[in-house]
Design a protein around this motif. Sequence first.
Motif, PDB file in Angstrom:
ATOM      1  N   LEU B 188       2.324  -0.201   3.359  1.00 56.31           N
ATOM      2  CA  LEU B 188       1.990   0.851   2.421  1.00 56.31           C
ATOM      3  C   LEU B 188       0.488   1.068   2.318  1.00 56.31           C
ATOM      4  O   LEU B 188      -0.154   2.166   2.308  1.00 56.31           O
ATOM      5  N   ALA B 192      -1.607   4.300   3.277  1.00 56.73           N
ATOM      6  CA  ALA B 192      -2.768   4.911   2.601  1.00 56.73           C
ATOM      7  C   ALA B 192      -3.866   5.264   3.317  1.00 56.73           C
ATOM      8  O   ALA B 192      -4.488   6.357   3.094  1.00 56.73           O
ATOM      9  N   SER B 212     -10.476   7.416  -0.101  1.00 54.97           N
ATOM     10  CA  SER B 212      -9.713   7.320  -0.951  1.00 54.97           C
ATOM     11  C   SER B 212      -8.352   6.463  -0.451  1.00 54.97           C
ATOM     12  O   SER B 212      -8.010   5.710  -1.001  1.00 54.97           O
ATOM     13  N   ARG B 215      -9.427   2.688  -1.245  1.00 53.15           N
ATOM     14  CA  ARG B 215      -9.340   2.462  -2.583  1.00 53.15           C
ATOM     15  C   ARG B 215      -7.475   2.339  -2.825  1.00 53.15           C
ATOM     16  O   ARG B 215      -7.516   1.386  -3.689  1.00 53.15           O
ATOM     17  N   MET B 216      -7.002   3.204  -2.408  1.00 56.28           N
ATOM     18  CA  MET B 216      -5.347   2.933  -2.385  1.00 56.28           C
ATOM     19  C   MET B 216      -5.053   1.752  -2.215  1.00 56.28           C
ATOM     20  O   MET B 216      -4.402   0.827  -2.659  1.00 56.28           O
ATOM     21  N   LYS B 219      -6.467  -1.457  -4.238  1.00 59.35           N
ATOM     22  CA  LYS B 219      -5.641  -1.378  -5.401  1.00 59.35           C
ATOM     23  C   LYS B 219      -4.439  -2.006  -5.525  1.00 59.35           C
ATOM     24  O   LYS B 219      -4.169  -2.946  -6.222  1.00 59.35           O
ATOM     25  N   LEU B 220      -3.611  -1.722  -4.319  1.00 65.56           N
ATOM     26  CA  LEU B 220      -2.208  -2.203  -4.183  1.00 65.56           C
ATOM     27  C   LEU B 220      -2.449  -3.548  -3.771  1.00 65.56           C
ATOM     28  O   LEU B 220      -1.447  -4.534  -4.218  1.00 65.56           O
ATOM     29  N   LEU B 260      -8.692  -2.078 -11.886  1.00 66.24           N
ATOM     30  CA  LEU B 260      -8.310  -1.843 -10.504  1.00 66.24           C
ATOM     31  C   LEU B 260      -9.431  -1.023  -9.827  1.00 66.24           C
ATOM     32  O   LEU B 260      -9.720  -1.329  -8.342  1.00 66.24           O
ATOM     33  N   GLU B 261      -9.812  -0.011 -10.595  1.00 64.54           N
ATOM     34  CA  GLU B 261     -10.960   0.829  -9.894  1.00 64.54           C
ATOM     35  C   GLU B 261     -12.092   0.144  -9.843  1.00 64.54           C
ATOM     36  O   GLU B 261     -12.791   0.522  -8.600  1.00 64.54           O
TER      37      GLU B 261
END
Lengths: 370, 370
Positions: B188, B192, B212, B215-216, B219-220, B260-261
């Motif tokens: 996953l 992303a 982006s 970043r996803m 974060k995951l 997370l950000e």
Amino acid sequence: MTEFIPPGTRFHSLPSPFPMKRGGALHGARVAYETWGELNPAGNNAILIVTGLSPDAHAASNAGNADAGWWEAMLGPGKPIDTDRWFVVCVNSLGSCKGSTGPASLNPDTGTLYRLDFPELSIEDGADAAREVVRGLGIERLACVIGNSMGGMTALALLLRHPGLARTHINISGSAQALPFSIAIRSLQREAIRLDPNWNNGNYDEATYPESGMRMARKLGVITYRSALEWDGRFGRVRLESDRPEEEPFGLEFQVESYLEGHARRFVRRFDPNCYLYLSRSMDWFDLADVAGGDVLQGLARIKVEKALAIGASTDILFPLQQQQQVADGLRAGGAEAEFLPLDSPQGHDAFLVDMERFGPAVANFLAVL
Amino acid sequence: MTEFIPPGTRFHSLPSPFPMKRGGALHGARVAYETWGELNPAGNNAILIVTGLSPDAHAASNAGNADAGWWEAMLGPGKPIDTDRWFVVCVNSLGSCKGSTGPASLNPDTGTLYRLDFPELSIEDGADAAREVVRGLGIERLACVIGNSMGGMTALALLLRHPGLARTHINISGSAQALPFSIAIRSLQREAIRLDPNWNNGNYDEATYPESGMRMARKLGVITYRSALEWDGRFGRVRLESDRPEEEPFGLEFQVESYLEGHARRFVRRFDPNCYLYLSRSMDWFDLADVAGGDVLQGLARIKVEKALAIGASTDILFPLQQQQQVADGLRAGGAEAEFLPLDSPQGHDAFLVDMERFGPAVANFLAVL
């Protein structure tokens, strides 16, 4: 965006205006529901089911729709929720796209779809809407309210806001408040949808549906709905047949990846992305501690039911067992005869949908002695 | 794309061609490394550290770079890996973008960046490359090879492919094979990145970096590197200051989201997306059972070391404890004096980076009696 309404769905019109907890009101809104069995003359055999984020009201086959429902093994004649004895009502959550009014519905004030003009949605709004259906069906008092997952939150909100509406409660893989791990997962799911250029601040249509964002969100959901343990036995390291197209770099190779892909394909375009965002956020916001100065056990203790059962799966990482333990502890502190029953299911959060061997008897035994 | 090389990094040139396990070869490739302490005259005090997916070779401050490293608390004079006694080498993984040759490096055959022309990367290639550094430093035999996370895989591959290269081994939050939950998460993360239009099949530059998607992915990653338990205590349901811009629907609201950000912001543009894809996939592919007809314990038993320690955190969902137990069991079956030491850290997979109270003594005690 289209709504996705199973045949045989029935509708209950909400009072208009229907005030929303965080402000605003709905006009001409409705709640989709289905029923099984018959309300007895004493009116004391009614059970309400409130659902997780995605299900419709079609929990099981019935006169209006012979298709199997999402809880077919749990609900029906002779099944754990025995419709020969109980009159069962299942509602589609307010804010969903399966027949109840939500962001994918027409806004009567403007003649266009609500989209992001839908008022901020809380779990409590779904509870209030479910209560209207119960009353509309002539039920003074439910024998039991059963809530799964998000529905476990909705049921607690219903019990708190409408004292006396239910004698007993079964909370299944639910919780009294969202905790940071599940908030983080849902936040990332929402971010995947929001990052999809097709989402376009909620202004998509069939031709520009934010499919990749929804696929990501669903895959992440499925990962957190099941468990590593189950997948070790189920998929191991088995590869797909080797005919994967070489032109796609970093494409799918393992069975588990194809399983996620299949789940995602079956979900996208059958659920409205804006509804997903609203329902997902409503879970993050939910906190029964809000009514008790930040003390979640105190919040739970304000709920008055005679009996309660809180059950969940040991492998659930999204609504972990300690949250069902907390529900039982809090309801017991409020005077209920409350039992916490941890189940050793390998299937994680989704176990209540598939592990009938464990969840079926737990529910049946509770209902048998009501 | 830029490489990200800490000051003071040293380089070892790999033999040219350097054959890759799944085919192809690198020409003029190199491995970045750093060292601490001095090799003793007997040459028997050398320790090799192989890392997780993202770290560079700067594990701790040293003469070439006074900045704190990613394992500063573990490595240095008087610390658990005591550089007054040990000569320590840490390598940046082959395929990374922190100095070792990888997809972000110049392909000498074409004069352009490798990008997706980089050969398929296996954990075993990283192991072979690390072995070249060890030999290049004049080390005949390592006293110990220590591998964390992905490095735990690399270390096992090194031990299997280069018998006699190390006397002992510490496997920290590692595993002998990738299992479906971690494959699903990494798949996953890669999806992303691949879905980000800026990725463009690997053909991005500074102006079109797939931010982006990265970043996803990050974060995951962070969600699976830590634990729900830790976050309950650390973040609970604390909100951000309420000055969030109202114009961003479904924007960040909880502290855990902002955490997370922050992690994502510190990671993107400091790691090359193609390198991330290659390293991530190499972990999915890794399976020590491949050399033993599908039996992972048999695969581990082919490794010959004198002593081994496998440690991990009870809250690790990415490399769960049973995988470290398996490493110890398999190495023991191969004749090693192998210990499995589960640690009750709340910080999940990342515990080895932060929980020095538990991981420090475990490592120190093992090394003390060598």
